[in-house]
Design a protein around this motif. Sequence first.
Motif, short mmCIF file in Angstrom:
data_model
loop_
_atom_site.label_atom_id
_atom_site.label_comp_id
_atom_site.label_asym_id
_atom_site.label_seq_id
_atom_site.Cartn_x
_atom_site.Cartn_y
_atom_site.Cartn_z
N UNK A 1 3.71 -8.84 10.98
CA UNK A 1 4.94 -9.25 10.33
C UNK A 1 5.28 -8.42 9.11
N UNK A 2 4.66 -7.25 8.97
CA UNK A 2 4.91 -6.40 7.82
C UNK A 2 5.88 -5.29 8.13
N UNK A 3 5.88 -4.29 7.24
CA UNK A 3 6.80 -3.16 7.39
C UNK A 3 6.06 -1.89 7.01
N UNK A 4 6.50 -0.76 7.55
CA UNK A 4 5.91 0.52 7.20
C UNK A 4 7.00 1.58 7.18
N UNK A 5 7.02 2.34 6.08
CA UNK A 5 7.97 3.44 5.93
C UNK A 5 7.19 4.71 5.64
N UNK A 6 7.60 5.79 6.24
CA UNK A 6 6.92 7.07 6.04
C UNK A 6 7.95 8.19 6.04
N UNK A 7 7.80 9.13 5.10
CA UNK A 7 8.72 10.26 5.04
C UNK A 7 8.62 10.98 3.71
N UNK B 1 0.86 -1.18 0.00
CA UNK B 1 0.00 0.00 0.00
C UNK B 1 0.90 1.23 0.00
N UNK B 2 0.73 2.07 -1.02
CA UNK B 2 1.53 3.28 -1.15
C UNK B 2 0.59 4.48 -1.28
N UNK B 3 0.74 5.45 -0.39
CA UNK B 3 -0.01 6.70 -0.46
C UNK B 3 1.01 7.83 -0.58
N UNK B 4 0.88 8.59 -1.68
CA UNK B 4 1.88 9.63 -1.95
C UNK B 4 1.14 10.90 -2.38
N UNK C 1 9.45 12.23 -0.05
CA UNK C 1 9.99 11.54 -1.23
C UNK C 1 10.61 12.57 -2.16
N UNK C 2 11.33 12.07 -3.14
CA UNK C 2 12.17 12.97 -3.94
C UNK C 2 11.37 13.98 -4.73
N UNK C 3 10.09 13.72 -4.95
CA UNK C 3 9.28 14.67 -5.71
C UNK C 3 8.86 15.88 -4.91
N UNK C 4 9.13 15.89 -3.62
CA UNK C 4 8.80 17.03 -2.80
C UNK C 4 7.59 16.85 -1.93
N UNK C 5 6.90 15.76 -2.08
CA UNK C 5 5.74 15.51 -1.24
C UNK C 5 6.06 14.56 -0.10
N UNK C 6 5.05 13.83 0.32
CA UNK C 6 5.20 12.90 1.44
C UNK C 6 4.58 11.57 1.03
N UNK C 7 5.17 10.48 1.52
CA UNK C 7 4.63 9.18 1.15
C UNK C 7 4.61 8.25 2.35
N UNK C 8 3.66 7.32 2.34
CA UNK C 8 3.55 6.24 3.33
C UNK C 8 3.52 4.94 2.54
N UNK C 9 4.45 4.03 2.87
CA UNK C 9 4.55 2.75 2.17
C UNK C 9 4.46 1.64 3.20
N UNK C 10 3.52 0.72 2.98
CA UNK C 10 3.32 -0.40 3.89
C UNK C 10 3.31 -1.69 3.11
N UNK C 11 4.05 -2.66 3.61
CA UNK C 11 4.00 -4.02 3.07
C UNK C 11 3.32 -4.93 4.06
N UNK C 12 2.16 -5.46 3.71
CA UNK C 12 1.34 -6.24 4.62
C UNK C 12 1.30 -7.68 4.14
N UNK C 13 1.78 -8.64 4.95
CA UNK C 13 1.72 -10.05 4.53
C UNK C 13 0.31 -10.47 4.20
N UNK C 14 0.15 -11.13 3.07
CA UNK C 14 -1.19 -11.49 2.60
C UNK C 14 -1.25 -12.92 2.12
N UNK C 15 -0.24 -13.74 2.48
CA UNK C 15 -0.23 -15.12 2.00
C UNK C 15 -1.10 -15.97 2.88
#
Length: 373
Positions: free
Chosen positions: A351-357, A319-322, A359-373
């Motif tokens: 057991x997933x990961x989340x990054x927020x901060x 899931x990416x919100x930018x 991004x190079x385009x000048x905005x802000x982004x939230x990236x989450x990897x959620x296990x779905x297996x």
Amino acid sequence: MIDRIAPWVLGAAVFLLSMASTAGSVGVRSSLPMPVLATVAACCGVAAGLARRRWWPLVVTGAVAYAWLVMWPAAVAASYYAGTRLHRGRDLWLYVGGAVALHALGGIVSAHAQGYRALVAGTLGNVLLMGSAMLGLPLVAGLWVRARRQVLDGMREQAGHLLREQVLRADQARDQERARIAREMHDVVAHRVSLMVLHAGALEVNAPDVRTAEAAALIGGVGREALTNLREVLGVLRAPDPVRGPQPTLADLDRLLDQSRALGIVVNRHDEGEARPLPPTAERTAYRVVQEALTNVHKHAGNAETDVHLRYRPAELEVLIRNRPHAGADGDLPGSGWGLVGLRERVELLGGRLEAGPWHGGGFQVLAGIPAA
């Protein structure tokens, strides 16, 4: 494993000591044929091995073996088991009386025998000494073991009682704290949201134009939905055994995006990969990630255009919100700062990961990897 082997180790020891007793190594040598002696010793060993289940055969074989052959190992084991099994009182005194009478009978039989047996087991002093060693000491040892077991059982029961009491007190403290939090939320948050809904309704009625009325209606609808969610949370906090109501999933995502669009934000949704049903916890978490990210856009980025990407990977949902930079963003809305922290904890619990901060385009982004297996 040890509990299974120990009885038969005891039986083997009784058998070997019984054979040694009849051979004269640790007792009185017998002139009976070896098969007869081995049979008696084997009966004593088997009775000792079965004594944990039924100990009376050991008493009988020990009595017969001692009175007949001065074969003492089975009698010693029987006295020990009597101390561990019999309750203090009538049963114990009956056993002691019977054992003393039987030992006296063995002494009389030995006194009328000839040779070494009469000397060892037939004199008064040796009868008293052997009685104390074979009956008294094992009986006392058994009583001590039984008393120790009772003390340990009592301590375990007391520890269990204290643990249950501690758990009960912790539950009570937790319920009281949840009730306090529910009261605080009701008194502060619910009251203010209710006022917001009332003002939005008044604005909708008295709006000078259609656009203002629509915005007021949207604010009122969002506020009423927030009140509904707040009531559900308060119900969970107040309930001793909470049952949660229906939780949002990815099927509700478009409605969430439409609410942000209605407030003037351009929100673009992009789905990549083949959509498939995911575990409920994964869908709820993905929904919360998008919700929190859009909330931050409203707070800090004004009406910046935002892209929401759902990428269906083989083992996870990404899931990416930018949001893109916007010159009119003032970022003056208050925030607790705990939204992304709680979101990261929610994602990492799966057991997933989340990054927020930024991004190079000048905005802000939230990236989450959620296990779905």
